[in-house]
Design a protein around this motif. Sequence first.
Motif, PDB file in Angstrom:
ATOM      1  N   MET A 261      39.807  32.563  38.437  1.00 39.13           N
ATOM      2  CA  MET A 261      38.624  31.724  38.409  1.00 39.13           C
ATOM      3  C   MET A 261      38.982  30.372  37.803  1.00 39.13           C
ATOM      4  SD  MET A 261      35.185  32.088  36.036  1.00 39.13           S
ATOM      5  CE  MET A 261      34.687  33.634  36.735  1.00 39.13           C
ATOM      6  N   ARG A 262      38.501  29.324  38.464  1.00 44.23           N
ATOM      7  CA  ARG A 262      38.698  27.973  37.924  1.00 44.23           C
ATOM      8  C   ARG A 262      37.610  27.691  36.896  1.00 44.23           C
ATOM      9  NH1 ARG A 262      40.144  23.507  42.262  1.00 44.23           N
ATOM     10  NH2 ARG A 262      41.319  22.732  40.494  1.00 44.23           N
ATOM     11  N   VAL A 263      38.009  27.058  35.804  1.00 46.02           N
ATOM     12  CA  VAL A 263      37.082  26.674  34.740  1.00 46.02           C
ATOM     13  C   VAL A 263      37.291  25.198  34.474  1.00 46.02           C
ATOM     14  CG1 VAL A 263      36.324  27.074  32.381  1.00 46.02           C
ATOM     15  CG2 VAL A 263      37.175  29.004  33.749  1.00 46.02           C
ATOM     16  N   HIS A 264      36.252  24.422  34.719  1.00 47.86           N
ATOM     17  CA  HIS A 264      36.306  22.975  34.540  1.00 47.86           C
ATOM     18  C   HIS A 264      35.836  22.617  33.140  1.00 47.86           C
ATOM     19  CE1 HIS A 264      37.152  22.088  38.766  1.00 47.86           C
ATOM     20  NE2 HIS A 264      36.463  23.197  38.985  1.00 47.86           N
ATOM     21  N   LEU A 265      36.586  21.722  32.487  1.00 49.61           N
ATOM     22  CA  LEU A 265      36.261  21.331  31.123  1.00 49.61           C
ATOM     23  C   LEU A 265      36.134  19.820  31.007  1.00 49.61           C
ATOM     24  CD1 LEU A 265      38.766  23.695  30.900  1.00 49.61           C
ATOM     25  CD2 LEU A 265      37.745  23.730  28.650  1.00 49.61           C
TER      26      LEU A 265
ATOM     27  N   ALA B 242      33.215  17.204  35.172  1.00 45.48           N
ATOM     28  CA  ALA B 242      33.405  18.660  35.103  1.00 45.48           C
ATOM     29  C   ALA B 242      32.275  19.373  35.834  1.00 45.48           C
ATOM     30  CB  ALA B 242      33.488  19.118  33.648  1.00 45.48           C
ATOM     31  N   ALA B 243      31.036  18.950  35.595  1.00 50.33           N
ATOM     32  CA  ALA B 243      29.882  19.586  36.231  1.00 50.33           C
ATOM     33  C   ALA B 243      29.883  19.345  37.747  1.00 50.33           C
ATOM     34  CB  ALA B 243      28.586  19.073  35.609  1.00 50.33           C
ATOM     35  N   GLU B 244      30.233  18.144  38.174  1.00 47.36           N
ATOM     36  CA  GLU B 244      30.324  17.842  39.620  1.00 47.36           C
ATOM     37  C   GLU B 244      31.333  18.768  40.295  1.00 47.36           C
ATOM     38  OE1 GLU B 244      29.360  15.510  42.042  1.00 47.36           O
ATOM     39  OE2 GLU B 244      27.805  14.532  40.854  1.00 47.36           O
ATOM     40  N   ALA B 245      32.461  18.993  39.648  1.00 43.96           N
ATOM     41  CA  ALA B 245      33.495  19.852  40.231  1.00 43.96           C
ATOM     42  C   ALA B 245      32.994  21.292  40.347  1.00 43.96           C
ATOM     43  CB  ALA B 245      34.767  19.786  39.398  1.00 43.96           C
ATOM     44  N   VAL B 246      32.289  21.778  39.325  1.00 39.69           N
ATOM     45  CA  VAL B 246      31.719  23.130  39.386  1.00 39.69           C
ATOM     46  C   VAL B 246      30.736  23.221  40.548  1.00 39.69           C
ATOM     47  CG1 VAL B 246      30.230  24.807  38.198  1.00 39.69           C
ATOM     48  CG2 VAL B 246      32.059  23.648  36.930  1.00 39.69           C
ATOM     49  N   ALA B 247      29.828  22.254  40.645  1.00 38.81           N
ATOM     50  CA  ALA B 247      28.818  22.282  41.713  1.00 38.81           C
ATOM     51  C   ALA B 247      29.471  22.254  43.090  1.00 38.81           C
ATOM     52  CB  ALA B 247      27.853  21.116  41.549  1.00 38.81           C
ATOM     53  N   ALA B 248      30.467  21.397  43.270  1.00 36.94           N
ATOM     54  CA  ALA B 248      31.130  21.286  44.568  1.00 36.94           C
ATOM     55  C   ALA B 248      31.847  22.580  44.939  1.00 36.94           C
ATOM     56  CB  ALA B 248      32.109  20.117  44.558  1.00 36.94           C
ATOM     57  N   GLU B 249      32.564  23.147  43.991  1.00 35.41           N
ATOM     58  CA  GLU B 249      33.310  24.380  44.292  1.00 35.41           C
ATOM     59  C   GLU B 249      32.377  25.552  44.537  1.00 35.41           C
ATOM     60  OE1 GLU B 249      36.463  24.999  41.449  1.00 35.41           O
ATOM     61  OE2 GLU B 249      37.396  23.087  41.962  1.00 35.41           O
ATOM     62  N   ARG B 250      31.293  25.651  43.778  1.00 35.69           N
ATOM     63  CA  ARG B 250      30.350  26.749  43.998  1.00 35.69           C
ATOM     64  C   ARG B 250      29.648  26.586  45.349  1.00 35.69           C
ATOM     65  NH1 ARG B 250      29.938  30.196  39.725  1.00 35.69           N
ATOM     66  NH2 ARG B 250      27.994  31.062  40.499  1.00 35.69           N
ATOM     67  N   ALA B 251      29.347  25.360  45.735  1.00 32.65           N
ATOM     68  CA  ALA B 251      28.733  25.121  47.049  1.00 32.65           C
ATOM     69  C   ALA B 251      29.679  25.530  48.171  1.00 32.65           C
ATOM     70  CB  ALA B 251      28.347  23.647  47.186  1.00 32.65           C
TER      71      ALA B 251
ATOM     72  N   MET C 212      22.835  18.053  28.516  1.00 29.11           N
ATOM     73  CA  MET C 212      21.933  17.174  29.272  1.00 29.11           C
ATOM     74  C   MET C 212      22.671  16.501  30.427  1.00 29.11           C
ATOM     75  SD  MET C 212      19.819  15.378  26.236  1.00 29.11           S
ATOM     76  CE  MET C 212      19.099  16.356  24.937  1.00 29.11           C
ATOM     77  N   ALA C 213      23.885  16.046  30.169  1.00 29.40           N
ATOM     78  CA  ALA C 213      24.680  15.406  31.222  1.00 29.40           C
ATOM     79  C   ALA C 213      24.955  16.391  32.353  1.00 29.40           C
ATOM     80  CB  ALA C 213      25.988  14.864  30.648  1.00 29.40           C
ATOM     81  N   ALA C 214      25.430  17.576  32.016  1.00 31.90           N
ATOM     82  CA  ALA C 214      25.760  18.568  33.041  1.00 31.90           C
ATOM     83  C   ALA C 214      24.533  18.942  33.863  1.00 31.90           C
ATOM     84  CB  ALA C 214      26.386  19.806  32.406  1.00 31.90           C
ATOM     85  N   ASN C 215      23.379  19.022  33.237  1.00 32.69           N
ATOM     86  CA  ASN C 215      22.156  19.397  33.947  1.00 32.69           C
ATOM     87  C   ASN C 215      21.644  18.307  34.873  1.00 32.69           C
ATOM     88  OD1 ASN C 215      21.499  22.118  33.442  1.00 32.69           O
ATOM     89  ND2 ASN C 215      20.989  21.600  31.339  1.00 32.69           N
ATOM     90  N   LYS C 216      22.189  17.119  34.806  1.00 35.56           N
ATOM     91  CA  LYS C 216      21.824  16.058  35.750  1.00 35.56           C
ATOM     92  C   LYS C 216      22.487  16.256  37.107  1.00 35.56           C
ATOM     93  CE  LYS C 216      19.264  13.675  32.963  1.00 35.56           C
ATOM     94  NZ  LYS C 216      17.822  13.704  33.136  1.00 35.56           N
ATOM     95  N   VAL C 217      23.495  17.109  37.175  1.00 36.25           N
ATOM     96  CA  VAL C 217      24.226  17.347  38.417  1.00 36.25           C
ATOM     97  C   VAL C 217      23.484  18.399  39.236  1.00 36.25           C
ATOM     98  CG1 VAL C 217      26.401  18.167  39.409  1.00 36.25           C
ATOM     99  CG2 VAL C 217      26.423  16.710  37.362  1.00 36.25           C
ATOM    100  N   ALA C 218      23.109  18.032  40.445  1.00 34.63           N
ATOM    101  CA  ALA C 218      22.389  18.959  41.322  1.00 34.63           C
ATOM    102  C   ALA C 218      23.199  20.235  41.522  1.00 34.63           C
ATOM    103  CB  ALA C 218      22.111  18.297  42.669  1.00 34.63           C
ATOM    104  N   GLY C 219      22.524  21.364  41.367  1.00 35.19           N
ATOM    105  CA  GLY C 219      23.179  22.654  41.560  1.00 35.19           C
ATOM    106  C   GLY C 219      23.776  23.260  40.311  1.00 35.19           C
ATOM    107  N   VAL C 220      23.776  22.528  39.214  1.00 32.98           N
ATOM    108  CA  VAL C 220      24.324  23.041  37.958  1.00 32.98           C
ATOM    109  C   VAL C 220      23.185  23.539  37.077  1.00 32.98           C
ATOM    110  CG1 VAL C 220      25.419  22.343  35.768  1.00 32.98           C
ATOM    111  CG2 VAL C 220      26.431  21.672  37.948  1.00 32.98           C
ATOM    112  N   ARG C 221      23.412  24.665  36.444  1.00 30.16           N
ATOM    113  CA  ARG C 221      22.530  25.165  35.397  1.00 30.16           C
ATOM    114  C   ARG C 221      23.381  25.274  34.143  1.00 30.16           C
ATOM    115  NH1 ARG C 221      21.401  27.747  39.765  1.00 30.16           N
ATOM    116  NH2 ARG C 221      22.684  29.545  39.253  1.00 30.16           N
TER     117      ARG C 221
END
Length: 169
Positions: A1-5, A50-59, A78-87
């Motif tokens: 599993m990839r983990v973005h930091l 980091a959040a953008e990469a998670v959202a893109a890979e999960r999509a 708060m920053a991570a939650n601004k990325v569509a598809g991230v919780r």
Amino acid sequence: MRVHLGCDHAGLDLKDHLVAWLGEHGYEPVDHGPWEYNALDDYPVFCLRAAEAVAAERAAGSDSLGIVIGGSGNGEQMAANKVAGVRAALVWSEETAVLAREHNDATVIAVGGRLHPVDELTRLVEVFLATPFSGDERHVRRIGMLADYESTGDLPPLPDSALGHSDEA
């Protein structure tokens, strides 16, 4: 599993520790920075990536997750939650790490590097990564409401028990 930091200066030492720990435990860490200490850096630069990469890979069907780190973890969440598809969930205990995954299917956690010792924060990450989403219908329904709002901006309908009450306060 990839983990973005991603982090800011307050989370740099913990991020560097987690990159090594994740690699040693069979994960594929992806470091979105920063890579050197700068007391004036801005967490959105790194946490949004980091959040953008998670959202893109999960999509794309991946099971990638993310970790964002700051002094308290609040701004990073708060920053991570601004990325569509991230919780993103702010995690400060093993229980919040478990519930973030089991109930909310959180894809990113935020942790406060100044609020916990390294071994405790490492344990929170370990628990988060090892906990699956429960898939319970009520949690799926609630996550669906959030996703619908995120994409349409339409509020979920009030339950029948709330009829006669005003949304306007």
